[in-house]
Motif scaffolding. Structure first.
Motif, PDB file in Angstrom:
ATOM      1  N   VAL A 208      26.421  38.625  13.830  1.00  0.00           N
ATOM      2  CA  VAL A 208      26.535  39.659  14.852  1.00  0.00           C
ATOM      3  C   VAL A 208      26.813  38.940  16.165  1.00  0.00           C
ATOM      4  O   VAL A 208      26.128  37.978  16.521  1.00  0.00           O
ATOM      5  N   ILE A 209      27.827  39.382  16.870  1.00  0.00           N
ATOM      6  CA  ILE A 209      28.299  38.676  18.064  1.00  0.00           C
ATOM      7  C   ILE A 209      27.886  39.414  19.333  1.00  0.00           C
ATOM      8  O   ILE A 209      28.146  40.610  19.492  1.00  0.00           O
ATOM      9  N   PHE A 210      27.265  38.655  20.242  1.00  0.00           N
ATOM     10  CA  PHE A 210      26.868  39.182  21.548  1.00  0.00           C
ATOM     11  C   PHE A 210      27.664  38.425  22.617  1.00  0.00           C
ATOM     12  O   PHE A 210      27.397  37.244  22.872  1.00  0.00           O
ATOM     13  N   PRO A 211      28.646  39.068  23.241  1.00  0.00           N
ATOM     14  CA  PRO A 211      29.423  38.390  24.286  1.00  0.00           C
ATOM     15  C   PRO A 211      28.559  38.018  25.494  1.00  0.00           C
ATOM     16  O   PRO A 211      27.697  38.794  25.916  1.00  0.00           O
ATOM     17  N   ILE A 212      28.804  36.844  26.026  1.00  0.00           N
ATOM     18  CA  ILE A 212      28.119  36.374  27.230  1.00  0.00           C
ATOM     19  C   ILE A 212      29.128  36.398  28.362  1.00  0.00           C
ATOM     20  O   ILE A 212      30.230  35.851  28.233  1.00  0.00           O
ATOM     21  N   GLN A 213      28.751  37.033  29.454  1.00  0.00           N
ATOM     22  CA  GLN A 213      29.686  37.206  30.568  1.00  0.00           C
ATOM     23  C   GLN A 213      29.221  36.461  31.810  1.00  0.00           C
ATOM     24  O   GLN A 213      28.027  36.209  31.989  1.00  0.00           O
ATOM     25  N   ASN A 214      30.185  36.112  32.654  1.00  0.00           N
ATOM     26  CA  ASN A 214      29.856  35.452  33.907  1.00  0.00           C
ATOM     27  C   ASN A 214      29.576  36.482  34.996  1.00  0.00           C
ATOM     28  O   ASN A 214      29.518  37.690  34.732  1.00  0.00           O
ATOM     29  N   PHE A 215      29.440  36.018  36.235  1.00  0.00           N
ATOM     30  CA  PHE A 215      29.077  36.888  37.353  1.00  0.00           C
ATOM     31  C   PHE A 215      30.088  38.008  37.544  1.00  0.00           C
ATOM     32  O   PHE A 215      29.743  39.122  37.917  1.00  0.00           O
ATOM     33  N   GLU A 216      31.375  37.716  37.283  1.00  0.00           N
ATOM     34  CA  GLU A 216      32.424  38.712  37.491  1.00  0.00           C
ATOM     35  C   GLU A 216      32.630  39.623  36.285  1.00  0.00           C
ATOM     36  O   GLU A 216      33.489  40.498  36.302  1.00  0.00           O
ATOM     37  N   GLY A 217      31.866  39.403  35.211  1.00  0.00           N
ATOM     38  CA  GLY A 217      31.994  40.261  34.045  1.00  0.00           C
ATOM     39  C   GLY A 217      33.000  39.783  33.025  1.00  0.00           C
ATOM     40  O   GLY A 217      33.370  40.528  32.104  1.00  0.00           O
ATOM     41  N   GLN A 218      33.459  38.537  33.146  1.00  0.00           N
ATOM     42  CA  GLN A 218      34.394  37.982  32.166  1.00  0.00           C
ATOM     43  C   GLN A 218      33.626  37.347  31.017  1.00  0.00           C
ATOM     44  O   GLN A 218      32.607  36.679  31.225  1.00  0.00           O
ATOM     45  N   THR A 219      34.113  37.527  29.808  1.00  0.00           N
ATOM     46  CA  THR A 219      33.488  36.895  28.642  1.00  0.00           C
ATOM     47  C   THR A 219      33.814  35.414  28.640  1.00  0.00           C
ATOM     48  O   THR A 219      34.993  35.025  28.672  1.00  0.00           O
ATOM     49  N   ILE A 220      32.778  34.573  28.605  1.00  0.00           N
ATOM     50  CA  ILE A 220      32.969  33.121  28.674  1.00  0.00           C
ATOM     51  C   ILE A 220      32.328  32.391  27.503  1.00  0.00           C
ATOM     52  O   ILE A 220      32.506  31.178  27.351  1.00  0.00           O
ATOM     53  N   ALA A 221      31.591  33.125  26.651  1.00  0.00           N
ATOM     54  CA  ALA A 221      30.921  32.490  25.507  1.00  0.00           C
ATOM     55  C   ALA A 221      30.399  33.588  24.596  1.00  0.00           C
ATOM     56  O   ALA A 221      30.439  34.783  24.940  1.00  0.00           O
ATOM     57  N   PHE A 222      29.902  33.167  23.431  1.00  0.00           N
ATOM     58  CA  PHE A 222      29.299  34.097  22.479  1.00  0.00           C
ATOM     59  C   PHE A 222      27.923  33.589  22.054  1.00  0.00           C
ATOM     60  O   PHE A 222      27.675  32.379  22.015  1.00  0.00           O
ATOM     61  N   ALA A 223      27.054  34.559  21.746  1.00  0.00           N
ATOM     62  CA  ALA A 223      25.811  34.268  21.044  1.00  0.00           C
ATOM     63  C   ALA A 223      25.907  34.987  19.706  1.00  0.00           C
ATOM     64  O   ALA A 223      26.283  36.163  19.665  1.00  0.00           O
ATOM     65  N   GLY A 224      25.609  34.285  18.624  1.00  0.00           N
ATOM     66  CA  GLY A 224      25.741  34.884  17.309  1.00  0.00           C
ATOM     67  C   GLY A 224      24.434  34.864  16.532  1.00  0.00           C
ATOM     68  O   GLY A 224      23.759  33.830  16.470  1.00  0.00           O
ATOM     69  N   ARG A 225      24.065  36.005  15.942  1.00  0.00           N
ATOM     70  CA  ARG A 225      22.857  36.114  15.127  1.00  0.00           C
ATOM     71  C   ARG A 225      23.284  36.289  13.688  1.00  0.00           C
ATOM     72  O   ARG A 225      24.019  37.220  13.359  1.00  0.00           O
ATOM     73  N   ILE A 226      22.867  35.349  12.818  1.00  0.00           N
ATOM     74  CA  ILE A 226      23.328  35.375  11.431  1.00  0.00           C
ATOM     75  C   ILE A 226      22.851  36.639  10.741  1.00  0.00           C
ATOM     76  O   ILE A 226      21.752  37.148  11.003  1.00  0.00           O
ATOM     77  N   LEU A 227      23.684  37.173   9.871  1.00  0.00           N
ATOM     78  CA  LEU A 227      23.350  38.379   9.122  1.00  0.00           C
ATOM     79  C   LEU A 227      22.799  37.939   7.775  1.00  0.00           C
ATOM     80  O   LEU A 227      23.520  37.380   6.946  1.00  0.00           O
ATOM     81  N   GLY A 228      21.526  38.164   7.547  1.00  0.00           N
ATOM     82  CA  GLY A 228      20.912  37.721   6.308  1.00  0.00           C
ATOM     83  C   GLY A 228      20.290  36.340   6.459  1.00  0.00           C
ATOM     84  O   GLY A 228      20.001  35.871   7.565  1.00  0.00           O
ATOM     85  N   ALA A 229      20.107  35.642   5.331  1.00  0.00           N
ATOM     86  CA  ALA A 229      19.489  34.324   5.344  1.00  0.00           C
ATOM     87  C   ALA A 229      20.494  33.280   5.787  1.00  0.00           C
ATOM     88  O   ALA A 229      21.704  33.465   5.689  1.00  0.00           O
ATOM     89  N   GLY A 230      19.995  32.164   6.247  1.00  0.00           N
ATOM     90  CA  GLY A 230      20.873  31.081   6.659  1.00  0.00           C
ATOM     91  C   GLY A 230      20.405  30.441   7.945  1.00  0.00           C
ATOM     92  O   GLY A 230      19.575  30.987   8.664  1.00  0.00           O
ATOM     93  N   GLN A 231      20.918  29.269   8.200  1.00  0.00           N
ATOM     94  CA  GLN A 231      20.566  28.519   9.412  1.00  0.00           C
ATOM     95  C   GLN A 231      21.843  27.990  10.076  1.00  0.00           C
ATOM     96  O   GLN A 231      22.815  27.678   9.382  1.00  0.00           O
ATOM     97  N   PRO A 232      21.864  27.863  11.377  1.00  0.00           N
ATOM     98  CA  PRO A 232      20.809  28.312  12.284  1.00  0.00           C
ATOM     99  C   PRO A 232      20.816  29.829  12.430  1.00  0.00           C
ATOM    100  O   PRO A 232      21.866  30.455  12.325  1.00  0.00           O
ATOM    101  N   LYS A 233      19.649  30.375  12.697  1.00  0.00           N
ATOM    102  CA  LYS A 233      19.540  31.822  12.823  1.00  0.00           C
ATOM    103  C   LYS A 233      20.347  32.320  14.021  1.00  0.00           C
ATOM    104  O   LYS A 233      21.032  33.330  13.946  1.00  0.00           O
ATOM    105  N   TYR A 234      20.240  31.585  15.156  1.00  0.00           N
ATOM    106  CA  TYR A 234      20.972  31.933  16.372  1.00  0.00           C
ATOM    107  C   TYR A 234      21.919  30.789  16.710  1.00  0.00           C
ATOM    108  O   TYR A 234      21.577  29.616  16.601  1.00  0.00           O
ATOM    109  N   LEU A 235      23.118  31.137  17.138  1.00  0.00           N
ATOM    110  CA  LEU A 235      24.126  30.133  17.473  1.00  0.00           C
ATOM    111  C   LEU A 235      24.856  30.548  18.746  1.00  0.00           C
ATOM    112  O   LEU A 235      25.362  31.671  18.836  1.00  0.00           O
ATOM    113  N   ASN A 236      24.879  29.646  19.717  1.00  0.00           N
ATOM    114  CA  ASN A 236      25.616  29.899  20.958  1.00  0.00           C
ATOM    115  C   ASN A 236      26.892  29.080  20.999  1.00  0.00           C
ATOM    116  O   ASN A 236      26.999  28.033  20.336  1.00  0.00           O
ATOM    117  N   SER A 237      27.851  29.517  21.792  1.00  0.00           N
ATOM    118  CA  SER A 237      29.023  28.687  22.058  1.00  0.00           C
ATOM    119  C   SER A 237      28.564  27.384  22.703  1.00  0.00           C
ATOM    120  O   SER A 237      27.583  27.361  23.447  1.00  0.00           O
TER     121      SER A 237
END
Length: 612
Positions: A208-237
């Motif tokens: 599941v992808i959560f866009p990370i935005q800067n001060f102006e509202g531009q997407t500059i990175a992603f945070a990802g939460r794995i669906l189901g089992a697996g590692q790493p559970k959370y992954l950032n750009s």
């Protein structure tokens, strides 16, 4: 600073419309002091006013922290705007015609065109992942996961949440068709090179992808939460030229307006906490991105707010992180409160169990002070069931309370200890006062402790804190000349012809060069406008200090000439001093002939200096 694509006439119209006294007065209580107005600086903590506004010049300057500038710079600093954003907001509030369309990507392009392309790639990727979540079978499971977490479609769309399919290169193929090179996308964290060197794969898969935005509202990175089992559970750009964890706060763009309005921010540990809190009705929440709070985060917060509510997890790790965050935030003089979640619950869990209204009440109405939290946190180090544990806790608690500034607040906490441990309030107050007196003996008696610039006892240091109390004659002459040159174009042209950039102090020479160029472009004398063009915070501060010299004596032709001669003779005097040292060296070496020759040269130079 760069004006980007903003027309000069728009900037000038904004400057002309806003009176600096009226604008600053909305944030700072100002009192009249001669031709100046003074108040407590809004940018740092102080007890003696060092923040000065000059209506005549339409500038402000703080002799403590060095902040300085015109009315636009003030709004930049107080509201956390970029220069273009400040101009645009001020123009719109004043109903001034704004005929340019500023975009953050244009500003970024002036710095690094590759960053613009990277932002475009991230924006496209965010839309792609969001589409997959909402409109494909591949996104059904992720969509159901979010629904199970209590998120509705409005929230999913608001945060542009998406899903990265469990394919190796679906994003790589999507972006390749749109002309983005794979090695470029790897550099900015969207792809990963295969170990065998045969190509690239998507960094985010089955997440599941959560866009990370800067001060102006531009997407500059992603945070990802794995669906189901697996590692790493959370992954950032990974960090890049676009994305630095220590300077990025999740949801900052959406929350900043409410933060500015309420002068309050709620700080969470994770993006899911922010999203659920937003759904509960809290609109001023932000979170760090997989890292502890940093000084850079605190500096960003202070530009927008004066109060931080920490709402971290209720477990041991969350409480330890809260204690560390309090120390960083208090160092910036912002007020700190703590939302005390039940042990073992994070904000998301609390909202799910107790509901939105209970959560809002807990955070906004029932948060405890930083001192109260410290006292509660201190208990974990002591066993209060035995006498030794209670005694040690009391000693440490009194020491902690002694650091509280106000006597009313100290007595409040001491009364709580008195009631809980059945010890007289008088005894606790006596110990607390003795500790405070002992600490004060080790601290120089002045405002802000080590900030000697703020003790208000030395008028010369207040006027020009970065130079010695007694200025050399040539330094005073340079400052007085610059003082009138900035306000009189004719005098500046005269000095240009006689002195040029031959000022003896490097910063003064730089200011003179900027000023000559400023007038050469056809501008008239305007101190606020000139400071706006300097592009150097240190020079701006020096110019402000020079402009605020309390000198009302007019510079006549005779005084002007005296100042010019004072400046021009410095190199000659230095040459004489160097020759005197050389003569002494020759005498010590026993070379009488050389010493006599140098002495003759010194006489000649001194005669020339007298005639000049």
């Amino acid at each position: 600073m760069s004006f980007g694509r903003i027309p000069e006439e728009v900037i000038a119209a904004v400057r002309a419309h806003y009176d600096i006294v009226e604008t600053v007065g909305k944030y700072v209580h100002l009192t009249k002091h001669g031709k100046y107005l003074k108040g407590l600086c809004p940018f740092h903590s102080e007890n003696t006013p060092s923040f000065t506004v000059t209506p005549e010049l339409q500038i402000f300057h703080c002799y403590g922290c060095g902040k300085t500038g015109n009315v636009i710079r003030f709004m930049e600093e107080i509201e956390g705007y970029s220069f273009p954003e400040a101009v645009q907001v001020m123009a719109e509030q004043a109903d001034l015609p704004v005929e340019w369309n500023w975009r953050a990507k244009q500003a970024v392009a002036q710095v690094n065109p590759m960053q613009v392309q990277a932002v475009e790639a991230y924006e496209l990727s965010a839309k792609f992942y969001h589409y997959v979540l909402n409109h494909t079978k591949q996104g059904n499971e992720a969509k159901q996961y979010l629904k199970d977490r209590g998120m509705n479609d409005h929230l999913i769309n608001q945060f542009q949440i998406g899903f990265a399919p469990d394919d190796w290169d679906i994003l790589a193929r999507f972006l390749d068709k749109r002309g983005y090179a794979a090695n470029f996308l790897e550099e900015f964290g969207l792809l990963i090179a295969k170990q065998d060197g045969t190509g690239y794969i998507d960094r985010f898969r089955n997440r599941v992808i959560f866009p990370i935005q800067n001060f102006e509202g531009q997407t500059i990175a992603f945070a990802g939460r794995i669906l189901g089992a697996g590692q790493p559970k959370y992954l950032n750009s990974p960090e890049s030229d676009l994305f630095t964890k220590s300077r990025t706060l999740y949801n900052w763009n959406q929350a900043k307006g409410n933060i500015r309005k309420t002068k309050q921010v709620v700080l969470f540990e994770g993006y899911m906490d922010v999203i659920k809190a937003t759904q509960a009705g809290l609109e001023n929440g932000v979170a760090t991105m997989g890292t502890a709070l940093t000084e850079e985060h605190c500096a960003l917060l202070k530009r927008q707010t004066s109060e931080v509510i920490i709402c971290y997890d209720g477990d041991e790790a969350g409480q330890a992180a809260t204690a560390k965050a309090i120390a960083l935030i208090e160092a910036t003089s912002m007020k700190v409160l703590v939302a005390m979640l039940p042990k073992g619950l994070d904000p998301d869990d609390y909202i799910s169990q107790y509901g939105a209204s209970s959560f809002l009440r807990l955070v906004l109405d029932e948060s405890v002070s930083a001192t109260k939290f410290k006292l509660i946190y201190l208990r974990r180090n002591h066993i209060l069931l035995n006498e030794e544990g209670r005694k040690n806790y009391l000693i440490e608690a009194i020491n902690l309370i002694s650091e509280v500034d106000t006597s009313v607040e100290r007595e409040f906490y001491l009364k709580e200890l008195s009631h809980e441990f059945d010890i007289s309030l008088a005894a606790l107050k006596q110990d607390c006062n003795e500790i405070r007196q002992s600490k004060q003996k080790n601290v120089t008696q002045r405002d802000n402790n080590d900030k000697s610039w703020n003790n208000g006892r030395n008028e010369n240091r207040k006027r020009y804190p970065s130079v010695p109390t007694l200025l050399p004659a040539y330094a005073y002459a340079e400052r007085r000349l610059l003082h009138v040159m900035i306000q009189d174009r004719d005098i500046a042209e005269t000095v240009h012809a006689r002195v040029g950039e031959a000022f003896n102090i490097e910063d003064h020479a730089a200011i003179a060069a900027y000023l000559y160029a400023h007038y050469a472009q056809g501008y008239s004398a305007n101190a606020a406008h000139f400071m706006e063009t300097l592009q150097d915070d240190r020079l701006e501060s020096i110019v402000a200090s020079i402009l605020m010299m309390n000198e009302d004596i007019p510079v006549t032709d005779e005084i002007l000439e005296a100042f010019v001669q004072q400046i021009l003779k410095v190199p000659e005097q230095k040459s004489i001093d160097e020759k005197k040292e050389a003569m002494k060296s020759a005498e010590r070496a026993g070379d009488a002939l050389l010493a006599a020759q140098i002495a003759s040269e010194i006489i000649t130079l001194e005669q020339q200096l007298k005639r000049s």
